[in-house]
Write an enzyme that holds these catalytic residues in place. Structure first.
Site, PDB file in Angstrom:
ATOM      1  N   ASP A  52       0.808  -0.785  -0.212  1.00  0.00           N
ATOM      2  CA  ASP A  52      -0.227   0.201   0.085  1.00  0.00           C
ATOM      3  C   ASP A  52       1.396   1.187  -0.248  1.00  0.00           C
ATOM      4  OD1 ASP A  52       0.924   0.016   3.034  1.00  0.00           O
ATOM      5  OD2 ASP A  52      -1.083  -0.166   3.503  1.00  0.00           O
ATOM      6  N   SER A  53       2.164   1.285  -0.046  1.00  0.00           N
ATOM      7  CA  SER A  53       3.325   1.907   0.122  1.00  0.00           C
ATOM      8  C   SER A  53       2.472   2.348  -1.776  1.00  0.00           C
ATOM      9  CB  SER A  53       4.403   1.597  -0.210  1.00  0.00           C
ATOM     10  OG  SER A  53       4.628   0.719  -0.993  1.00  0.00           O
ATOM     11  N   ASP A  91      -1.014  -6.340   0.329  1.00  0.00           N
ATOM     12  CA  ASP A  91      -1.462  -5.535   1.118  1.00  0.00           C
ATOM     13  C   ASP A  91      -3.045  -5.304   0.739  1.00  0.00           C
ATOM     14  OD1 ASP A  91       0.681  -4.578   3.206  1.00  0.00           O
ATOM     15  OD2 ASP A  91       1.103  -3.101   2.296  1.00  0.00           O
ATOM     16  N   LYS A 121      -1.149  -9.283   3.228  1.00  0.00           N
ATOM     17  CA  LYS A 121      -0.845  -8.575   4.066  1.00  0.00           C
ATOM     18  C   LYS A 121      -1.462  -8.025   5.172  1.00  0.00           C
ATOM     19  CE  LYS A 121       3.042  -5.849   4.014  1.00  0.00           C
ATOM     20  NZ  LYS A 121       2.769  -4.684   4.269  1.00  0.00           N
ATOM     21  N   GLU A 123      -1.318  -5.302   8.536  1.00  0.00           N
ATOM     22  CA  GLU A 123      -1.236  -4.934   9.598  1.00  0.00           C
ATOM     23  C   GLU A 123      -1.601  -4.670  11.117  1.00  0.00           C
ATOM     24  OE1 GLU A 123       0.477  -0.392   8.974  1.00  0.00           O
ATOM     25  OE2 GLU A 123       0.557  -1.038   6.976  1.00  0.00           O
ATOM     26  N   GLU A 190       9.213  -4.311  10.744  1.00  0.00           N
ATOM     27  CA  GLU A 190       9.154  -2.433  10.227  1.00  0.00           C
ATOM     28  C   GLU A 190      10.423  -1.356  11.132  1.00  0.00           C
ATOM     29  OE1 GLU A 190       6.512  -1.155   7.510  1.00  0.00           O
ATOM     30  OE2 GLU A 190       7.811   0.894   6.876  1.00  0.00           O
TER      31      GLU A 190
HETATM   32  O1  KIV Z   1       3.633  -0.787   1.719  1.00  0.00           O
HETATM   33  C1  KIV Z   1       4.355  -1.908   1.362  1.00  0.00           C
HETATM   34  O2  KIV Z   1       5.584  -1.096   0.450  1.00  0.00           O
HETATM   35  C2  KIV Z   1       5.372  -2.668   3.146  1.00  0.00           C
HETATM   36  C3  KIV Z   1       6.741  -2.643   3.144  1.00  0.00           C
HETATM   37  C4  KIV Z   1       7.305  -0.897   3.187  1.00  0.00           C
HETATM   38  C5  KIV Z   1       6.738  -3.598   3.516  1.00  0.00           C
HETATM   39  O3  KIV Z   1       4.721  -2.239   3.880  1.00  0.00           O
END
Ligand code: KIV
Length: 272
Positions: A52-53, A91, A121, A123, A190
């Site tokens: 989600d970056s 994510d 993924k 969080e 992280e």
């Molecule tokens: O969203 C992302 O790119 C991440 C990584 C930094 C692990 O969660």
């Protein structure tokens, strides 16, 4: 069974587990589009994360909070089309799993059905356990994410290193155990102290993937645009850049603009 056969040996969650067992480091990188994912496919990367970056590096948001499930699905679908070998993890965006495990399952199912990705993924630790369990019960593999969890940035108020105090370090350790016991296949750590990441990596049977978590995790992940030197003004200590592609791209475009302006492009050979 023929329909399960492909020409490439696919990285699976089991492969990652074996890599940990044999001390082979896991390389993970982010991707959001087909062109870059095609380049990544030609490498020996183990895991591709549609992070989600994307909210930051693709959309220009200050945080990862605004990105939507529909948007994540578009990025993930483009990446999956290019990746044959690596495990593709997507994510779950902010607001699609916190506090409502039925909504969490529905979001995870949409990602798996509509993108063809291999895993998701999420969080958080104990506070998202119900959602984690419900998603796992549907047979969807989950990578956890602890330490600095950017979706909680408004609670933290800073992107500084997490878990430097004993109380938070103990919390992260406990959450890592909870995620493992629930059945997550891996966990991202992280921006936590290297010593803590090493302890968690030693304690867990599942692989840890670090970003700003030192050298002792089972694998490493970086955001593609950051490690290529495309992202401007983002230089945390943990980031190693493997190129100056930001400058290179801008220079190439400057060159093109100059050629167009002075009539140097196209040439006779470049026309019909
Ligand atoms: O969203 C992302 O790119 C991440 C990584 C930094 C692990 O969660």
């Amino acid at each position: 069974m023929a329909y399960l056969q492909t020409d490439v040996t696919k990285v699976t969650t089991r492969v990652l587990q074996n890599m940990k067992l044999h001390g082979e480091k896991i390389a993970m990188i982010t991707a959001y589009d087909y062109s870059m994912a095609s380049l990544i496919e030609s490498t020996k990367i183990d895991v591709v994360l549609v992070g989600d970056s994307a909210a930051n590096v693709m959309q220009g948001h200050r945080t990862t909070l605004p990105i939507t499930l529909d948007e994540m699905i578009v990025y993930a679908t483009s990446v999956v089309r290019a990746i044959k070998r690596a495990l593709v993890v997507v994510d779950m965006p902010f607001g699609t799993y916190q506090g409502n495990s039925m909504q969490a399952l529905a979001s995870a199912i949409r990602i798996m059905k509509e993108t063809g990705a291999d895993a998701i993924k999420m969080e958080g630790g104990e506070e998202i356990l119900e959602s984690v369990q419900r998603i796992l019960s549907a047979g969807i593999p989950i990578m956890g994410h602890l330490g600095l969890t950017p979706q909680s940035i408004n609670k933290f108020g800073t992107y500084a290193v997490r878990a430097t105090e004993q109380e938070e370090a103990d919390r992260v350790k406990k959450d890592a155990q909870i995620l493992q016991e629930a059945g997550c296949f891996s966990v991202v750590l992280e921006k936590i102290p290297a010593k803590l990441a090493a302890e968690i990596t030693g304690d867990l049977k599942i692989p840890t993937i670090g970003i700003g978590a030192g050298m002792h995790t089972d694998g490493q992940v970086l955001v593609l645009q950051d490690m290529l030197g495309i992202t401007q003004q983002f230089k945390p200590r943990y980031l190693r850049t493997y190129g100056t592609f930001g400058e290179d791209i801008a220079n190439a475009i400057r060159h093109y603009v100059g050629d167009v302006k002075c009539g140097n492009f196209p040439s006779e050979k470049e026309q019909y």
